[in-house]
Design a protein around this motif. Sequence first.
Motif, PDB file in Angstrom:
ATOM      1  N   PHE A   1     -21.147 -64.720  27.568  1.00 23.94           N
ATOM      2  CA  PHE A   1     -21.290 -63.260  27.585  1.00 23.94           C
ATOM      3  C   PHE A   1     -22.679 -62.556  26.660  1.00 23.94           C
ATOM      4  O   PHE A   1     -22.666 -61.596  26.973  1.00 23.94           O
TER       5      PHE A   1
ATOM      6  N   ARG B   1     -24.415 -59.350  28.074  1.00 24.50           N
ATOM      7  CA  ARG B   1     -24.513 -58.114  27.228  1.00 24.50           C
ATOM      8  C   ARG B   1     -26.063 -58.025  27.173  1.00 24.50           C
ATOM      9  O   ARG B   1     -26.651 -56.839  26.697  1.00 24.50           O
TER      10      ARG B   1
ATOM     11  N   GLU C   1     -17.794 -55.704  30.512  1.00 21.28           N
ATOM     12  CA  GLU C   1     -19.012 -56.119  29.902  1.00 21.28           C
ATOM     13  C   GLU C   1     -20.137 -56.406  31.071  1.00 21.28           C
ATOM     14  O   GLU C   1     -21.160 -55.999  31.078  1.00 21.28           O
TER      15      GLU C   1
ATOM     16  N   LYS D   1     -23.253 -54.007  31.636  1.00 27.47           N
ATOM     17  CA  LYS D   1     -24.488 -54.507  30.948  1.00 27.47           C
ATOM     18  C   LYS D   1     -25.272 -55.076  32.085  1.00 27.47           C
ATOM     19  O   LYS D   1     -26.388 -55.556  31.802  1.00 27.47           O
TER      20      LYS D   1
END
Lengths: 230, 217
Positions: B89, B93, B131, B135
Motif C-alpha cells: 500500500f 498511496r 486507497e 491514490k
Amino acid sequence: MRLPEKICAMEDAIAQIRDGDTVMVGGFGVPGTPMTLIRALVAHGARDLTLVKNDANEPGMGIDHLLQSGQVARLITTHLGLNSHAIGLMNSGRIAVEFNAQGILAERIRAGGSGLGAVLSDIGLGTELAEGKQVVQVAGQDYLVEPALRAGIALIHAERADPFGNLTYAATARNFNPLMAMAADQVIVEVEEIVPLGALPPEAVHTPGVFVDQVVPLGTLSGEYAVVRR
Amino acid sequence: MSDAKTRMLRRAAREITPGMVVNLGIGLPTQVVNHLAPDLPVCLHTENGLTGIGPTLPPERADRNLIDAGGAYVSEVPGSAFFDSATSFAMVRAGRLDLTMLGAFEVSETGDLANWKIPGKFSPGVGGGIELAQKARRVVVLSTHTDRAGNPKLLTACTLPLTARNRVARVFTDMAVVDVEPGGFVLTELAEGVSVAEVSEATGAPLRLPDTALPRF
C-alpha cells in the motif's frame, strides 16, 4: 557467541493467551494464516478475544473456527467478503467489527511495531470511514489520526525459521505476517521448516529473530494449508 | 460469456498501455487480464503483496501460497516481486500505480465512486478499495451500464456511501465508453448495436455528445 534458541511446544506457547487478550493473526486468505496455532487456540479456549486479521478467511477455515466457537468478541479487519458466517455474526451483533482500509490497518500495525503512537493519512477523508476520527493539519493539509495498534499476542505463519526465530515467508504468504511479528508482546510463530542457525542467509531474513518469542515446528502440514478448490 | 461483455473487456484492455503499473480490482476488472497481449510490457500489482502477476492457474497446478487479492491462484512472471502489506500500500498511496480499474455500484458525473457498501444489504468492508480509488494516478471504472434491476449506475450524484470523490476519469460499460469531464459525462464510444438514445435512456445524468462521429467497439 551463540544465539539463543526459542523452539517451543505448541501447547506451551498457546497457554499464555488469556481471556480478553488482543491477538493479531497473520494471513491474507489461506496463505500465511497460522491454521495450526488457530486450532490450538480453539482447544485452549481463551474467550472474549479481540482478533486483528486482514480478513475472516472462509466459512470453516482459519479464524472462522474461533468465530464458530464463540471465543471472539471483537474483530479488527478490512474485508469479510469471503466469509458469510462472519458477516452474519456481525449483522446479528454477536461480534463487534471495526473495518479499516487495508493499507491503513497495515500502517497502524507497523506503527505499533515501531514504537510510534499513530500515523497520519488522508485515506478516507470525506467518506464515512473518517467519521469519529481526529483530524490534524500538517503543512496546510488535513490528515486523519490513525492510532498505532499493538497486541498481547501475535500468531504468525512462516515458511522457514532458524531456532533464534529469524523468519522467511513464501510468496504471498508474507502479507501481514512480518508487520504483526513486530507489534505484539509475545510473538508465536508456526514454522513449516526449522533450519539450523546459520542456514538462512542473513541477507534473506524477512523478520529478524529479535522480534520473535516462540518458534513452533509444524511437522507435516494439515489439509487446511492446501490449495482451495472452489 | 456474452459478446457485449467480451467486447467491453477487450475495449477496457486497450486502456492499459506499455510501461504501466496497473491494479485490476476484484471481479470484472480482473478478467481484463485475459484480453491483454501476452507480450505487452506491463506490471500488474495485487494488494496482497505481488507485482508481476502471471496467468491464473487451475487448482492442480496452483501454488498454495500464491494468490491474488480476490483469492484466485495466480503465477509469477520473470521479475515478479513479493512484499508485505505495508509495502504494497506504500506503492498505492505514493502514486506508483499508473492505473486502477475498479468495479462500481454508482459513479457520479463529478467522478465520485461508490463501490463498497449498500447499507442494510452489503457491507463486507472496504478492503483496499479506498486507497486504490483515492491514490492511483488514473482511476477508471469497468461495470455494466445498469444494475441487475435495470437502474442506471451513472448518476448525477451517488446515493451510496462513497469510496472516493472526484477520482473516476472514465467508465467502460457493456454499452459505451463515457468520460468524466469538468462539465459532466461525455459519451465517447458506443458498443456495437447500441444507439445513443439507448445509452442516454440507461444513464441517470445528462450525457454530452462529441462533435465527431462516435467510434464503435
